[in-house]
Design an enzyme around this catalytic site. Structure first.
Site, mmCIF file in Angstrom:
data_model
loop_
_atom_site.group_PDB
_atom_site.id
_atom_site.type_symbol
_atom_site.label_atom_id
_atom_site.label_comp_id
_atom_site.label_asym_id
_atom_site.label_seq_id
_atom_site.Cartn_x
_atom_site.Cartn_y
_atom_site.Cartn_z
ATOM 1 N N TYR A 59 32.425 36.794 29.967
ATOM 2 C CA TYR A 59 33.796 36.475 29.518
ATOM 3 C C TYR A 59 33.810 35.526 28.332
ATOM 4 O O TYR A 59 34.718 35.599 27.502
ATOM 5 C CB TYR A 59 34.653 35.970 30.686
ATOM 6 N N ASN A 95 46.651 44.353 28.814
ATOM 7 C CA ASN A 95 45.593 43.787 27.970
ATOM 8 C C ASN A 95 45.525 42.274 28.141
ATOM 9 O O ASN A 95 46.545 41.617 28.326
ATOM 10 C CB ASN A 95 45.840 44.143 26.510
ATOM 11 N N ASP A 97 44.013 40.341 25.794
ATOM 12 C CA ASP A 97 43.955 39.692 24.485
ATOM 13 C C ASP A 97 45.334 39.158 24.108
ATOM 14 O O ASP A 97 46.313 39.366 24.826
ATOM 15 C CB ASP A 97 43.443 40.689 23.422
ATOM 16 N N HIS A 112 47.602 41.346 33.771
ATOM 17 C CA HIS A 112 46.187 41.169 34.128
ATOM 18 C C HIS A 112 45.612 39.851 33.603
ATOM 19 O O HIS A 112 44.397 39.719 33.474
ATOM 20 C CB HIS A 112 45.364 42.355 33.614
ATOM 21 N N CYS A 139 38.301 20.736 34.427
ATOM 22 C CA CYS A 139 39.695 21.163 34.292
ATOM 23 C C CYS A 139 40.487 20.058 33.602
ATOM 24 O O CYS A 139 40.402 18.905 34.001
ATOM 25 C CB CYS A 139 40.257 21.432 35.683
HETATM 26 ZN ZN ZN Z 1 42.192 21.636 38.077
#
Ligand code: ZN
Length: 235
Positions: A59, A95, A97, A112, A139
């Site tokens: 990815y 998509n 993108d 998606h 994160c």
């Molecule tokens: Zn988090």
């Protein structure tokens, strides 16, 4: 005038075919392979559990690649329709993108997910993300090293289905662009819309598995068919 007299609310479903014309390849292009990877090795929750580094590296490559691609005339035409259409309009895209947005479209729903988002599985916050995830960055919201690509993998539930069905129920026209009509639930949208009286149109490179379900199918490259259709709608 003609189209606007009869049609008020439009739902447009876009799929791999529209991105393919910008040079973004897909699973379905190469016999179930995506850059030499099998779907089940890189795009399922099981694959991520088994070999997270392979999945994250894959990815990361995709995320980097899409940032080098450009929207094509089909994306720009839909952005023009979005800007000028006076009724309701929703572009539901399969998509991941951001080419619809980069072309200028505003009313876009990514069923998606999106390559340029990271999803924290610890705090459930989604953050805009352009760099790699392989190095397990924290994160931005909670600091946990629990980010994954914010894309819906095979076997996972697509996003925002309630909103999509609400839009389908209220539409007078449903248009499918560059999608095979083979994958549910998206493959069922045309039947839902048609049952409720919407006009249905398919714009696709070739006849699809779902073609028979549409009032009209036009075959050819999205980069030609979509600008022509949008010009008709805005006449
Ligand atoms: Zn988090």
């Amino acid at each position: 005038m003609a189209a606007m007299d009869r049609i008020r609310n439009i739902v447009i479903l876009t799929g791999a075919g529209i991105s393919a014309e910008s040079g973004i390849d897909t699973f379905r292009g190469g016999g179930g392979l995506w850059e030499q990877h099998r779907v089940e090795d890189v795009a399922t929750p099981e694959a991520f559990a088994r070999d997270p580094e392979l999945v994250l590296r894959f990815y990361d490559m995709r995320r980097e690649a899409i940032q080098t691609k450009q929207p094509n005339p089909a994306h720009f035409a839909l952005a023009r329709l979005d800007a000028e259409w006076p009724g309701e309009l929703l572009i539901v895209t399969q998509n991941v993108d951001d080419l619809h947005e980069r072309a200028g479209a505003k009313r876009v729903l990514h069923m998606h997910g999106e390559h340029l988002n990271a999803w924290c599985t610890w705090c459930d916050v989604r953050s805009s993300w352009r760099g790699p995830l392989l190095n397990r960055p924290p994160c931005p919201a909670c600091g946990a090293r629990a980010l994954r690509p914010d894309v819906v993998w095979f076997g996972e539930m697509p996003y925002r289905m309630d909103e999509i069905y609400a839009a389908l129920r209220g539409c007078d026209m449903f248009v499918s662009i560059g999608t095979s009509g083979a994958v549910y639930p998206a493959a069922g949208f045309v039947g839902d819309a048609r049952e409720l009286g919407a006009r249905t149109l398919e714009l696709n490179l070739e006849r699809s598995e779902g073609s028979a379900g549409f009032d009209e199918s036009r075959l050819g490259p999205a980069g030609e068919l979509v600008p022509a259709w949008v010009a008709e709608m805005l006449l």
